[in-house]
Motif scaffolding. Sequence first.
Motif, PDB file in Angstrom:
ATOM      1  N   GLU A  45      -3.711  11.903  -3.031  1.00  0.00           N
ATOM      2  CA  GLU A  45      -4.915  11.204  -2.561  1.00  0.00           C
ATOM      3  C   GLU A  45      -6.086  12.188  -2.505  1.00  0.00           C
ATOM      4  N   GLN A  46      -5.806  13.378  -2.000  1.00  0.00           N
ATOM      5  CA  GLN A  46      -6.854  14.388  -1.873  1.00  0.00           C
ATOM      6  C   GLN A  46      -7.429  14.752  -3.236  1.00  0.00           C
ATOM      7  N   ILE A  64      -7.578  12.867  -5.886  1.00  0.00           N
ATOM      8  CA  ILE A  64      -8.428  11.754  -6.360  1.00  0.00           C
ATOM      9  C   ILE A  64      -9.796  11.811  -5.678  1.00  0.00           C
ATOM     10  N   VAL A  65      -9.770  12.017  -4.345  1.00  0.00           N
ATOM     11  CA  VAL A  65     -11.037  12.036  -3.593  1.00  0.00           C
ATOM     12  C   VAL A  65     -11.919  13.177  -4.089  1.00  0.00           C
ATOM     13  N   GLU A 114       0.819  -1.220   0.000  1.00  0.00           N
ATOM     14  CA  GLU A 114       0.000   0.000   0.000  1.00  0.00           C
ATOM     15  C   GLU A 114       0.846   1.259   0.000  1.00  0.00           C
ATOM     16  N   ILE A 155       1.564   5.980  -6.661  1.00  0.00           N
ATOM     17  CA  ILE A 155       0.606   6.461  -5.647  1.00  0.00           C
ATOM     18  C   ILE A 155      -0.781   6.598  -6.277  1.00  0.00           C
ATOM     19  N   GLY A 164       2.090  12.441  -1.308  1.00  0.00           N
ATOM     20  CA  GLY A 164       1.113  11.350  -1.420  1.00  0.00           C
ATOM     21  C   GLY A 164      -0.246  11.807  -0.910  1.00  0.00           C
ATOM     22  N   ILE A 208      -2.234   3.091  -6.638  1.00  0.00           N
ATOM     23  CA  ILE A 208      -2.671   2.519  -5.339  1.00  0.00           C
ATOM     24  C   ILE A 208      -3.996   3.124  -4.894  1.00  0.00           C
ATOM     25  N   HIS A 209      -4.095   4.456  -4.983  1.00  0.00           N
ATOM     26  CA  HIS A 209      -5.295   5.091  -4.432  1.00  0.00           C
ATOM     27  C   HIS A 209      -6.512   4.956  -5.347  1.00  0.00           C
ATOM     28  N   ARG A 240      -7.018   2.177  -7.095  1.00  0.00           N
ATOM     29  CA  ARG A 240      -7.424   0.790  -6.802  1.00  0.00           C
ATOM     30  C   ARG A 240      -8.186   0.716  -5.478  1.00  0.00           C
ATOM     31  N   LYS A 241      -7.704   1.454  -4.506  1.00  0.00           N
ATOM     32  CA  LYS A 241      -8.348   1.460  -3.178  1.00  0.00           C
ATOM     33  C   LYS A 241      -9.804   1.875  -3.272  1.00  0.00           C
ATOM     34  N   ARG A 242     -10.105   2.691  -4.269  1.00  0.00           N
ATOM     35  CA  ARG A 242     -11.479   3.181  -4.437  1.00  0.00           C
ATOM     36  C   ARG A 242     -12.201   2.458  -5.567  1.00  0.00           C
TER      37      ARG A 242
END
Length: 495
Positions: free
Chosen positions: A436-437, A439-440, A236, A403, A432, A406-407, A409-411
């Motif tokens: 992530e922010q 993407i969200v 991760e 990164i 990172g 990973i993120h 895929r996590k979603r």
Amino acid sequence: MNDLHDLEVVLRSEMPILLIESLEEPRLLELLGEIGLRLQLPVFCWTLTDGLRPLRGRALPSGAQTDPPDLLRHIKATTRAGLYLLLDFHPFLEHPLHVRLLKEIAQGFNESAPRRLVLVSHALESPPELRHLCARFELRLPDRHRLLALIREEAQRWQYADPKRSFRASRSAVEQLSRNLLGVAESDARRLIRNAIIKDGAITESDVTEVTRAKYQLLSPEGAVSFEYDTASFAEVAGLERLKAWVDLRRGPFLAADQETDCPKGVLLLGVQGGGKSLAAKAVAGRFGVPLLRLDFGRLYDKYIGETERKLRDALRTADVMAPCVLWCDEIEKGLAVDSGAEGPGRRLLGSLLTWMAERKSAVFLVATANDIAQLPSELLRKGRLDEIFFIDLPGPEVRREIFAIHLRKRALDPGGFNLDDLAAASEGFTGAGIEQAIVSAIYAARASNREPSTESIRTQLGATQPLSVVMEAQIAGLRQWARGRTVPAGAELS
Ligand SMILES: Nc1ncnc2c1ncn2[C@@H]1O[C@H](COP(=O)(O)OP(=O)(O)OP(=O)(O)O)[C@@H](O)[C@H]1O
């Protein structure tokens, strides 16, 4: 040598009062009953509810003496030899009359009236007047050998109850369970093992995790350390190749370290905010396969002198008992801010922490994280305190690509549906956390208009934010300059 032997030796000594701090009352009563037989002494037991009674046998003709002064006067007056067990007498030790009566009983202890008092409570503070008349005894905690025997006993007991069923266990789970139960009282260890077996007739890896959590709850440490239920895996974490390889090499020695001198001690992770230090700390625990405890320095501080250090000592003792484990000290520089060289709480905490680091024998791997070098005490950085200092820089393009993958895929988004090279190029200077922010935010924005997020929508979100490299340009430059020559880069790739 065992508890029975040790307890008998103490009781044969001339000390008239024995204090035993323990939560294992039933086990102690069993041991003390056995010792009564060996010493040929009657054993009496007092509780506030039932008064004084023989440990085995009928009530006394003289009445129950539930009141502490009546009880103590009775023991003082009697010439009958015996062991007098007072259970949960601790609240009454604060009363001057009780203390005086206890002292008179103890001083009257001799050949013709060998009345030994044994006080058993979860906590016992002896009044200063009685200290020279008291001995203390502690039940031993079961060692690995004993814990393995307990697992065997409980497995056999489960099987005997119904010979048709068969017990299953993997060797590694049993090994790990016996290691993780170190530091737990025997009766608790037995109960935890029994519960694990009853559930499904097996000892498996999942029992190890559950039992470790239950063990932490048994310790119920006050505030400053918390059990982090979520660890992470290296999969991760993007990048940080050198750190990962370093940890991999030490996994075996760390887990094998049965009080070995060369047990890996720990690392300091230095880096920018949102660069993945906390994630890396969780991943170290995940890679080692041990529990993660987090030490919150903010919760250590107390207005009363000495309390702050006591709380740190308690927290470190919890980590010792939970070993093998990772102890994560987040933003360590804030907790140890060494207040202008004065003898302030920061310096005293640092002293206590360094002493523990130098003397500890337990397999506790320290992961300290920090992002402000100006506040880091130089004593902590001295060679030999920690094994290594890693610098986590802003991620380079390859790591940023990873990164994103990973993120996404996590979603539950397929990274194959996005142009990762494009996104890696557009996110230069981002951490990172920043990626992530983005993407969200892109997911929220897309879903609000009934669409799916795309490369373009993520690019839009990246464009709407300033990367950390711009927002904190000066701090990052200072951090990099300091890190050069003093630290090892955590990643293989530099930005
Ligand atoms: N290398 C990475 N790989 C995957 N995700 C990352 C990485 N770095 C950061 N992240 C994401 O960013 C989030 C925030 O990072 P983290 O909290 O670990 O940073 P930090 O360095 O501890 O920040 P702070 O100093 O603010 O506490 C992580 O939970 C993770 O989701």
